[in-house]
Every structure is written in C-alpha cells, then in structure tokens.
Design a protein around this motif. Structure first.
Motif, PDB file in Angstrom:
ATOM      1  N   TYR A   4      37.937  45.957  28.887  1.00  0.00           N
ATOM      2  CA  TYR A   4      39.420  45.674  28.732  1.00  0.00           C
ATOM      3  C   TYR A   4      39.976  44.840  29.747  1.00  0.00           C
ATOM      4  O   TYR A   4      40.492  43.725  29.839  1.00  0.00           O
ATOM      5  N   LEU A   5      39.616  45.516  31.049  1.00  0.00           N
ATOM      6  CA  LEU A   5      40.263  44.863  32.167  1.00  0.00           C
ATOM      7  C   LEU A   5      39.669  43.588  32.558  1.00  0.00           C
ATOM      8  O   LEU A   5      40.194  42.346  32.932  1.00  0.00           O
ATOM      9  N   TYR A  10      41.812  41.391  34.649  1.00  0.00           N
ATOM     10  CA  TYR A  10      42.162  42.607  35.448  1.00  0.00           C
ATOM     11  C   TYR A  10      43.760  43.127  35.595  1.00  0.00           C
ATOM     12  O   TYR A  10      43.883  43.405  36.555  1.00  0.00           O
ATOM     13  N   GLN A  11      44.383  42.818  34.507  1.00  0.00           N
ATOM     14  CA  GLN A  11      45.326  43.434  33.970  1.00  0.00           C
ATOM     15  C   GLN A  11      45.498  44.959  33.496  1.00  0.00           C
ATOM     16  O   GLN A  11      44.655  44.871  32.097  1.00  0.00           O
ATOM     17  N   TYR A  12      45.977  45.778  34.082  1.00  0.00           N
ATOM     18  CA  TYR A  12      45.985  47.316  33.469  1.00  0.00           C
ATOM     19  C   TYR A  12      46.969  47.324  32.265  1.00  0.00           C
ATOM     20  O   TYR A  12      48.045  46.623  32.069  1.00  0.00           O
TER      21      TYR A  12
END
Length: 52
Positions: A4-5, A10-12
C-alpha cells in the motif's frame, strides 16, 4: 501495508497524532536550551549519586 505504501508513494493511510507532536514541543525546547552535553552530564552525575 508495504505494498500500500509503495502504491501510494509512501503516504500512510492514517494521520499522525498531532496532539502528541505538539506536546513534544516544550520538552524538546527545554532539552535543546540546556544543551545535550550538559543534559547528559547532569544525568551521569545523578546516576553516580544514586549508586553511592
């Protein structure tokens, strides 16, 4: 989670706890005002007193 990241650049998926970030501001200010070397020395001195 890792996939997912990567997919989302790399957005939580959740927000950080902003209240905790703001609560750290004052203690960090006090640590830096005292300067790290002095703070470490003070803790070492207190440790020596506690050991005696």
């Amino acid at each position: 989670m890792y996939e997912y990241l990567i997919k989302k650049n790399y957005q939580y998926p959740s927000n950080p706890s902003l209240s905790h970030i703001f609560l750290l501001d004052y203690p960090l200010y006090e640590i830096l005002k005292e300067e790290l070397e002095n703070r470490f020395k003070r803790h070492e001195d207190m440790d020596e007193l506690a050991m005696n």
